[in-house]
Motif scaffolding. Sequence first.
Motif, PDB file in Angstrom:
ATOM      1  N   THR A 125      29.059  26.941  43.837  1.00 56.89           N
ATOM      2  CA  THR A 125      28.724  28.157  44.578  1.00 56.89           C
ATOM      3  C   THR A 125      29.326  29.351  43.851  1.00 56.89           C
ATOM      4  O   THR A 125      30.530  29.393  43.607  1.00 56.89           O
ATOM      5  CB  THR A 125      29.277  28.084  46.010  1.00 56.89           C
ATOM      6  N   GLN A 126      28.487  30.310  43.506  1.00 57.33           N
ATOM      7  CA  GLN A 126      28.978  31.491  42.795  1.00 57.33           C
ATOM      8  C   GLN A 126      29.525  32.485  43.817  1.00 57.33           C
ATOM      9  O   GLN A 126      28.800  33.013  44.646  1.00 57.33           O
ATOM     10  CB  GLN A 126      27.857  32.126  41.976  1.00 57.33           C
ATOM     11  N   LEU A 127      30.841  32.721  43.755  1.00 61.52           N
ATOM     12  CA  LEU A 127      31.480  33.667  44.653  1.00 61.52           C
ATOM     13  C   LEU A 127      31.451  35.086  44.083  1.00 61.52           C
ATOM     14  O   LEU A 127      31.238  36.049  44.814  1.00 61.52           O
ATOM     15  CB  LEU A 127      32.924  33.243  44.925  1.00 61.52           C
ATOM     16  N   VAL A 128      31.719  35.205  42.777  1.00 61.96           N
ATOM     17  CA  VAL A 128      31.676  36.494  42.080  1.00 61.96           C
ATOM     18  C   VAL A 128      30.759  36.300  40.875  1.00 61.96           C
ATOM     19  O   VAL A 128      30.986  35.394  40.068  1.00 61.96           O
ATOM     20  CB  VAL A 128      33.079  36.948  41.622  1.00 61.96           C
ATOM     21  N   GLY A 131      29.931  38.756  34.690  1.00 56.40           N
ATOM     22  CA  GLY A 131      29.794  40.138  34.268  1.00 56.40           C
ATOM     23  C   GLY A 131      30.513  41.142  35.149  1.00 56.40           C
ATOM     24  O   GLY A 131      30.487  42.342  34.880  1.00 56.40           O
ATOM     25  N   THR A 132      31.198  40.669  36.196  1.00 57.45           N
ATOM     26  CA  THR A 132      31.968  41.570  37.060  1.00 57.45           C
ATOM     27  C   THR A 132      33.223  42.009  36.320  1.00 57.45           C
ATOM     28  O   THR A 132      33.949  41.170  35.771  1.00 57.45           O
ATOM     29  CB  THR A 132      32.355  40.864  38.377  1.00 57.45           C
ATOM     30  N   ALA A 133      33.467  43.315  36.277  1.00 56.72           N
ATOM     31  CA  ALA A 133      34.664  43.824  35.599  1.00 56.72           C
ATOM     32  C   ALA A 133      35.894  43.122  36.149  1.00 56.72           C
ATOM     33  O   ALA A 133      35.975  42.852  37.354  1.00 56.72           O
ATOM     34  CB  ALA A 133      34.782  45.331  35.794  1.00 56.72           C
ATOM     35  N   LEU A 134      36.835  42.819  35.264  1.00 56.41           N
ATOM     36  CA  LEU A 134      38.016  42.048  35.649  1.00 56.41           C
ATOM     37  C   LEU A 134      38.720  42.655  36.857  1.00 56.41           C
ATOM     38  O   LEU A 134      39.190  41.931  37.730  1.00 56.41           O
ATOM     39  CB  LEU A 134      38.982  41.921  34.472  1.00 56.41           C
ATOM     40  N   ASN A 135      38.771  43.971  36.924  1.00 60.75           N
ATOM     41  CA  ASN A 135      39.358  44.615  38.100  1.00 60.75           C
ATOM     42  C   ASN A 135      38.295  45.351  38.910  1.00 60.75           C
ATOM     43  O   ASN A 135      38.586  46.306  39.617  1.00 60.75           O
ATOM     44  CB  ASN A 135      40.491  45.559  37.700  1.00 60.75           C
ATOM     45  N   GLY A 136      37.056  44.858  38.818  1.00 57.46           N
ATOM     46  CA  GLY A 136      35.945  45.461  39.558  1.00 57.46           C
ATOM     47  C   GLY A 136      36.098  45.251  41.053  1.00 57.46           C
ATOM     48  O   GLY A 136      36.624  44.233  41.500  1.00 57.46           O
ATOM     49  N   ALA A 137      35.631  46.214  41.816  1.00 53.89           N
ATOM     50  CA  ALA A 137      35.737  46.157  43.275  1.00 53.89           C
ATOM     51  C   ALA A 137      34.953  44.968  43.820  1.00 53.89           C
ATOM     52  O   ALA A 137      33.806  44.753  43.451  1.00 53.89           O
ATOM     53  CB  ALA A 137      35.238  47.456  43.890  1.00 53.89           C
ATOM     54  N   LEU A 138      35.586  44.207  44.682  1.00 54.03           N
ATOM     55  CA  LEU A 138      34.941  43.077  45.351  1.00 54.03           C
ATOM     56  C   LEU A 138      34.787  43.412  46.825  1.00 54.03           C
ATOM     57  O   LEU A 138      35.645  44.056  47.419  1.00 54.03           O
ATOM     58  CB  LEU A 138      35.791  41.813  45.204  1.00 54.03           C
ATOM     59  N   SER A 139      33.702  42.945  47.410  1.00 54.69           N
ATOM     60  CA  SER A 139      33.471  43.179  48.828  1.00 54.69           C
ATOM     61  C   SER A 139      32.752  41.974  49.406  1.00 54.69           C
ATOM     62  O   SER A 139      31.742  41.526  48.864  1.00 54.69           O
ATOM     63  CB  SER A 139      32.630  44.439  49.028  1.00 54.69           C
ATOM     64  N   GLY A 140      33.284  41.451  50.492  1.00 56.96           N
ATOM     65  CA  GLY A 140      32.612  40.364  51.198  1.00 56.96           C
ATOM     66  C   GLY A 140      32.650  39.017  50.496  1.00 56.96           C
ATOM     67  O   GLY A 140      31.826  38.158  50.777  1.00 56.96           O
ATOM     68  N   VAL A 141      33.605  38.811  49.585  1.00 60.62           N
ATOM     69  CA  VAL A 141      33.724  37.522  48.896  1.00 60.62           C
ATOM     70  C   VAL A 141      34.655  36.650  49.732  1.00 60.62           C
ATOM     71  O   VAL A 141      35.868  36.853  49.752  1.00 60.62           O
ATOM     72  CB  VAL A 141      34.270  37.686  47.460  1.00 60.62           C
ATOM     73  N   THR A 142      34.070  35.691  50.463  1.00 68.56           N
ATOM     74  CA  THR A 142      34.853  34.853  51.367  1.00 68.56           C
ATOM     75  C   THR A 142      34.441  33.385  51.270  1.00 68.56           C
ATOM     76  O   THR A 142      33.350  33.063  50.807  1.00 68.56           O
ATOM     77  CB  THR A 142      34.682  35.299  52.835  1.00 68.56           C
ATOM     78  N   PHE A 143      35.337  32.542  51.726  1.00 68.15           N
ATOM     79  CA  PHE A 143      35.048  31.124  51.933  1.00 68.15           C
ATOM     80  C   PHE A 143      35.950  30.648  53.060  1.00 68.15           C
ATOM     81  O   PHE A 143      36.874  31.354  53.476  1.00 68.15           O
ATOM     82  CB  PHE A 143      35.230  30.294  50.649  1.00 68.15           C
ATOM     83  N   THR A 144      35.673  29.461  53.605  1.00 66.19           N
ATOM     84  CA  THR A 144      36.459  28.960  54.734  1.00 66.19           C
ATOM     85  C   THR A 144      37.324  27.781  54.323  1.00 66.19           C
ATOM     86  O   THR A 144      36.992  27.039  53.390  1.00 66.19           O
ATOM     87  CB  THR A 144      35.554  28.536  55.905  1.00 66.19           C
TER      88      THR A 144
END
Length: 188
Positions: A125-128, A131-144
């Motif tokens: 499952t791809q969470l991010v 090509g996402t910048a190493l310190n790029g803003a993340l939003s809504g990346v979750t798992f249980t």
Amino acid sequence: MRALLAGGLVLGVGAAVVLAAWNDSEFATGTFTAGTFNLQGSTDGASYADHSASPGATLPFTLNPSNLAPGDTVYAPFAVRLAANTTTGSTVTVNTATATGSVANLSFELVEPTSFGCSSSTTGTQLVPAGTALNGALSGVTFTLNAGSPSSDPGGPVFLCFKVTAAAGLVQGQSGTATWQFAAASTS
């Protein structure tokens, strides 16, 4: 007179006994104890521990991340679980990495595979996205994560795979550090 007083005394005691027979009480007590909650991480998929924000668990990248060249990709596995005696499940949010030094021209991908390990062929499952910048803003990346059953057991782990890639603009001698936070919030 004495007989009359004695009779009144006996009658008074009898009346008190009758009154006491009509009084009653009931009591209820509740005991309240908070549950426990503890998130742990592992860099080998077997030994789990708590890691503070500084320096955090050192990810075991497969290639030397200290000798990157443009086009190189390095891979590191990580796993998280709820510790034994954790009494509730959780939602874990992957927060934007905190970076120090220079992490320009470095990107990453975060994948949730079904087993521990991380390489160029790791899928899941791809969470991010790549090509996402190493310190790029993340939003809504979750798992249980689920608590152990019974709660005296640790919960089942979620395995993660970090894939970090150096882009063409990587500067010679550039050096930086990224620290990802996995913020767990109980679901109950």
